[in-house]
Write an enzyme that holds these catalytic residues in place. Structure first.
Site, PDB file in Angstrom:
ATOM      1  N   ASP A 285      79.818  55.493 -40.844  1.00 50.04           N
ATOM      2  CA  ASP A 285      78.660  55.714 -41.707  1.00 50.04           C
ATOM      3  C   ASP A 285      78.022  57.075 -41.450  1.00 50.04           C
ATOM      4  O   ASP A 285      77.454  57.679 -42.364  1.00 50.04           O
ATOM      5  CB  ASP A 285      77.635  54.600 -41.494  1.00 50.04           C
ATOM      6  CG  ASP A 285      78.104  53.274 -42.083  1.00 50.04           C
ATOM      7  OD1 ASP A 285      79.071  53.286 -42.874  1.00 50.04           O
ATOM      8  OD2 ASP A 285      77.520  52.229 -41.744  1.00 50.04           O
TER       9      ASP A 285
ATOM     10  N   THR B 277      68.813  48.984 -43.887  1.00 47.12           N
ATOM     11  CA  THR B 277      69.621  48.218 -42.935  1.00 47.12           C
ATOM     12  C   THR B 277      70.088  49.085 -41.767  1.00 47.12           C
ATOM     13  O   THR B 277      70.974  48.677 -41.008  1.00 47.12           O
ATOM     14  CB  THR B 277      70.845  47.612 -43.645  1.00 47.12           C
ATOM     15  OG1 THR B 277      71.503  48.624 -44.413  1.00 47.12           O
ATOM     16  CG2 THR B 277      70.430  46.481 -44.568  1.00 47.12           C
ATOM     17  N   ALA B 278      69.494  50.263 -41.618  1.00 48.14           N
ATOM     18  CA  ALA B 278      69.868  51.168 -40.526  1.00 48.14           C
ATOM     19  C   ALA B 278      68.730  51.239 -39.501  1.00 48.14           C
ATOM     20  O   ALA B 278      68.283  50.213 -38.991  1.00 48.14           O
ATOM     21  CB  ALA B 278      70.217  52.541 -41.098  1.00 48.14           C
TER      22      ALA B 278
ATOM     23  N   SER C 194      65.581  51.754 -39.764  1.00 51.56           N
ATOM     24  CA  SER C 194      64.399  51.008 -40.182  1.00 51.56           C
ATOM     25  C   SER C 194      64.488  49.540 -39.775  1.00 51.56           C
ATOM     26  O   SER C 194      63.521  48.953 -39.281  1.00 51.56           O
ATOM     27  CB  SER C 194      64.220  51.120 -41.703  1.00 51.56           C
ATOM     28  OG  SER C 194      63.133  50.336 -42.157  1.00 51.56           O
ATOM     29  N   LEU C 195      65.640  48.930 -39.983  1.00 51.30           N
ATOM     30  CA  LEU C 195      65.824  47.526 -39.625  1.00 51.30           C
ATOM     31  C   LEU C 195      65.666  47.313 -38.125  1.00 51.30           C
ATOM     32  O   LEU C 195      65.078  46.320 -37.682  1.00 51.30           O
ATOM     33  CB  LEU C 195      67.204  47.050 -40.086  1.00 51.30           C
ATOM     34  CG  LEU C 195      67.536  45.571 -39.855  1.00 51.30           C
ATOM     35  CD1 LEU C 195      66.613  44.686 -40.680  1.00 51.30           C
ATOM     36  CD2 LEU C 195      68.990  45.289 -40.196  1.00 51.30           C
ATOM     37  N   SER C 196      66.158  48.267 -37.331  1.00 51.87           N
ATOM     38  CA  SER C 196      66.111  48.119 -35.876  1.00 51.87           C
ATOM     39  C   SER C 196      64.698  48.191 -35.320  1.00 51.87           C
ATOM     40  O   SER C 196      64.438  47.738 -34.205  1.00 51.87           O
ATOM     41  CB  SER C 196      66.989  49.187 -35.204  1.00 51.87           C
ATOM     42  OG  SER C 196      66.385  50.471 -35.279  1.00 51.87           O
TER      43      SER C 196
END
Length: 296
Positions: free
Chosen positions: A77, A191-192, A194-196
């Site tokens: 990615d 889902t990168a 920000s999600l963490s």
């Protein structure tokens, strides 16, 4: 078969030789279909140094000096995001070939590439338009693109104390963040990073941005979702007098007091999706979203 010759521009991972192991198969599939193949010079020289000289490509290009019907990103990615920054406003659809581990954006396995090329020639694919964030900063010179497909992160430097971020939306004061940083994410980037840090999952095409604090100094500082038509203004205070700004992981040092303005870019990144690939299936398969890991 396509009624005209398709042009492909190849980008790849230039750090791990194993992630280019299928380069001959990739180019072979393209040439077999009658395609015209160009390759990024940095990737080409990396391949030559690792024993893959003399590849049957039509052109080696530098920088952003390329035109194509499709871009092929070979790697993970991170490689996909770098390719997207190079494509920029050209709006050339990108195919992500997963040579890494997760492969959330790069979701075509090397073994599937031949059938992917066949689908392209038959028109059996869809293209998703993804929103991009554009950043401007007084007195700051971005090295490379000033846009991000995933996210823009404002972060403290090294072991410095937390920073203060004064945030406004369309000229109206939103809040003052006392935190290690702030992540402003597109739906693609939700889902990168920000999600963490506790941000929400946002389905692409929903026309919103999210703002999520990194380690906030307040239990009440929750993520907020706003329209992607909004203009976000950020002003940072910090004891070290400098902070980091990262666009899709491309980071640079910025001086305290710099005003950052974030808005939707005037273009979108186009991602090629095979017809059986959907966002929700990717969530379940790649991120194990909703999976019950308890013993049966």
């Amino acid at each position: 078969m396509a009624s005209r010759t398709l042009r492909f521009a190849l980008f790849g991972n230039t750090y791990q030789a194993k992630k280019s192991a299928f380069i001959n198969d990739i180019i072979g599939s393209l040439k077999e279909s009658g395609a015209e193949v160009s390759i990024d010079s940095e990737f080409y020289h990396f391949l030559a140094e690792t024993g893959r000289a003399g590849l049957p490509v039509d052109r080696v290009f530098n920088g952003n000096d390329f035109e194509a019907d499709f871009v092929v990103s070979m790697g993970g990615d991170g490689t996909f995001l770098k390719a997207a920054s190079r494509v920029g406003s050209k709006e050339i659809p990108i195919i992500g070939v997963n040579m890494g581990r997760l492969g959330y954006l790069a979701d075509v396995h090397p073994e599937e590439f031949h059938s992917c090329v066949s689908a392209l020639n038959k028109g059996s694919f869809t293209i998703e338009d993804r929103t991009v964030i554009q950043v401007s900063a007084d007195g700051y010179d971005f090295s490379g693109s000033d846009c991000a497909l995933n996210d823009v992160a404002i972060l403290k430097r090294d072991n410095a104390s937390m920073i203060t971020i004064h945030a406004s939306i369309n000229g109206e004061h939103l809040t003052t963040y006392q935190a290690d940083g702030l992540v402003v994410s597109t739906p693609t980037g939700s889902t990168a990073y920000s999600l963490s840090v506790g941000g929400p999952i946002i389905v692409p095409g929903t026309h919103i941005f999210s703002l999520t604090a990194v380690a906030p100094h307040s239990l009440s500082m929750r993520p907020i979702v706003i329209s992607d038509e909004s203009v976000i203004t950020l002003r940072v205070e910090c004891r070290s007098h400098t902070f980091l700004i990262a666009l899709d992981g491309r980071s640079g040092k910025c001086n305290e007091g710099t005003t950052l303005t974030l808005r939707k870019a005037p273009y979108r990144i186009k991602i090629v999706k095979r017809q059986h690939s959907t966002y929700f299936s990717t969530l379940r398969e790649k991120l194990m979203w909703g999976a019950d890991t308890r013993g049966k």
